[in-house]
Design a protein around this motif. Structure first.
Motif, PDB file in Angstrom:
ATOM      1  N   GLU A 191       0.827  -1.207   0.000  1.00  0.00           N
ATOM      2  CA  GLU A 191       0.000   0.000   0.000  1.00  0.00           C
ATOM      3  C   GLU A 191       0.861   1.256   0.000  1.00  0.00           C
ATOM      4  O   GLU A 191       0.510   2.262  -0.640  1.00  0.00           O
ATOM      5  CB  GLU A 191      -0.931   0.010   1.211  1.00  0.00           C
ATOM      6  CG  GLU A 191      -1.870   1.225   1.206  1.00  0.00           C
ATOM      7  CD  GLU A 191      -2.934   1.178   2.285  1.00  0.00           C
ATOM      8  OE1 GLU A 191      -3.682   2.166   2.399  1.00  0.00           O
ATOM      9  OE2 GLU A 191      -3.023   0.162   3.001  1.00  0.00           O
ATOM     10  N   GLN A 219       1.937   1.953  -3.487  1.00  0.00           N
ATOM     11  CA  GLN A 219       0.791   2.402  -4.268  1.00  0.00           C
ATOM     12  C   GLN A 219       0.499   3.870  -3.983  1.00  0.00           C
ATOM     13  O   GLN A 219       0.288   4.671  -4.904  1.00  0.00           O
ATOM     14  CB  GLN A 219      -0.426   1.548  -3.951  1.00  0.00           C
ATOM     15  CG  GLN A 219      -0.343   0.124  -4.481  1.00  0.00           C
ATOM     16  CD  GLN A 219      -1.506  -0.738  -4.026  1.00  0.00           C
ATOM     17  OE1 GLN A 219      -2.263  -0.368  -3.129  1.00  0.00           O
ATOM     18  NE2 GLN A 219      -1.648  -1.904  -4.628  1.00  0.00           N
ATOM     19  N   ARG A 220       0.499   4.232  -2.716  1.00  0.00           N
ATOM     20  CA  ARG A 220       0.211   5.626  -2.352  1.00  0.00           C
ATOM     21  C   ARG A 220       1.317   6.556  -2.845  1.00  0.00           C
ATOM     22  O   ARG A 220       1.040   7.684  -3.278  1.00  0.00           O
ATOM     23  CB  ARG A 220       0.065   5.744  -0.834  1.00  0.00           C
ATOM     24  CG  ARG A 220      -1.172   5.048  -0.290  1.00  0.00           C
ATOM     25  CD  ARG A 220      -1.401   5.401   1.155  1.00  0.00           C
ATOM     26  NE  ARG A 220      -2.582   4.748   1.700  1.00  0.00           N
ATOM     27  CZ  ARG A 220      -3.215   5.147   2.796  1.00  0.00           C
ATOM     28  NH1 ARG A 220      -2.779   6.214   3.444  1.00  0.00           N
ATOM     29  NH2 ARG A 220      -4.279   4.502   3.243  1.00  0.00           N
TER      30      ARG A 220
END
Length: 334
Positions: A317, A320-321
């Motif tokens: 994550e 991704q961020r």
């Protein structure tokens, strides 16, 4: 540190001859080239690197940064990171590279570190740097202590059962997004290698990190002309604001035409066993509107092949961020 012989190369051919002079099956090339020494000397002090001979190439005329007739740029292998980051050709036409260089290490190290040395920068895996621990990269066949040990900072893309060590470089992530070409001279002559092909995945031979052979010397790197209308940006997420390696980073080069992404190059750092080019994210972006939903879809595609370990699942994550953030900033600037 073990005893070694120090010599200085008079020219490129002298360096190549010295580099190819000694080779053993166990240790690989017994000769190391020295330019800035910001990684090599540390590893020699730890007895991770144990060359019998060190060849100083710092005075060879390989430190130029020059415009090419096609609009690209040529970067010498011994160009210092600080000089490169602040060079007008790089700062204006390739801001992602300037930003990546300035995000790495410290001002003092950037004053010494070189382009060629950064390409060959070795992992910061704590097991690789500790001779008491098992590490297939350092000692083939000994095992990988990181897989069952402390692996918070290790890779989640391109890993194998033999190695999960992450590539530590910021510069190389930007060079990958810029589709740099690495130029090499060796005993078999000169050759050029696309940067994505220059680095090797660990597979069953993690001790072999690049395509270089004994005696090979990186002479320079070339960058193609910037894509017309493109914007580039480097984003780095880390545990502290300075002098720290990336947990996740993203280098993006994006062109928006008529309200749609017409060109995209994406590379990730901190999460791959090598600087990670994501063609999946690029394919998802081209033709899509430059909005959060498109960026999130591209980010999911970029991390689809991730293989997180016990302590670094958060990197999926986080990366991704990081990518969404970089794309948002790059396209907002447009």
């Amino acid at each position: 540190m073990e005893l070694f012989q120090l010599s200085r190369a008079n020219d490129v051919q002298d360096a190549i001859k010295a580099g190819a002079a000694s080779h053993t099956a166990q240790q690989g090339a017994d000769v190391r080239f020295l330019a800035g020494g910001t990684t090599l000397l540390d590893l020699m002090k730890l007895n991770v690197e144990r060359p019998g001979r060190v060849v100083d190439i710092s005075r060879l005329p390989l430190n130029g940064v020059d415009a090419l007739p096609d609009g690209g740029v040529k970067i010498g292998a011994t160009a210092r990171n600080a000089d490169l980051a602040h060079h007008a050709l790089i700062r204006d036409a390739y801001p992602v590279l300037s930003q990546a260089l300035l995000a790495g290490a410290s001002a003092q190290l950037r004053n010494m570190a070189t382009t060629g040395g950064n390409l060959l920068q070795r992992t910061r895996c704590v097991y690789f740097r500790d001779n008491a621990m098992a590490c297939n990269k350092r000692e083939p066949g000994s095992g990988c202590a990181a897989i069952s040990g402390f692996n918070r900072t290790q890779a989640i893309l391109g890993v194998s059962d033999a190695c999960i060590a992450s590539n530590p470089s910021d510069m190389n992530v930007a060079l990958t997004a810029l589709e740099a070409v690495v130029h090499i001279q060796g005993t078999r002559g000169a050759r050029s290698v696309a940067i994505d092909d220059f680095f090797l995945l660990p597979g069953t031979t993690p001790e072999r990190e690049t395509v270089l052979e004994p005696g090979d010397l990186i002479t320079h790197v070339t960058l193609p002309p910037p894509a017309e209308g493109s914007r580039s940006l480097y984003s780095k997420l880390r545990d502290r604001a300075s002098y720290e390696f990336a947990l996740a980073s993203a280098a993006v080069v994006v062109t928006v035409t008529g309200g749609r992404v017409s060109h995209a190059r994406i590379a990730l750092g901190g999460v791959g066993t090598k600087p990670w080019r994501s063609r999946e994210a690029e394919a998802a972006l081209v033709g899509a509107p430059p909005d959060t939903a498109s960026f999130r879809r591209a980010a999911v595609d970029a991390l689809a092949g991730a293989r997180p370990q016990s302590g670094n699942g958060f990197k999926v994550e986080l990366a991704q961020r990081c990518l969404v953030h970089a794309l948002t900033l790059a396209t907002s600037a447009a």
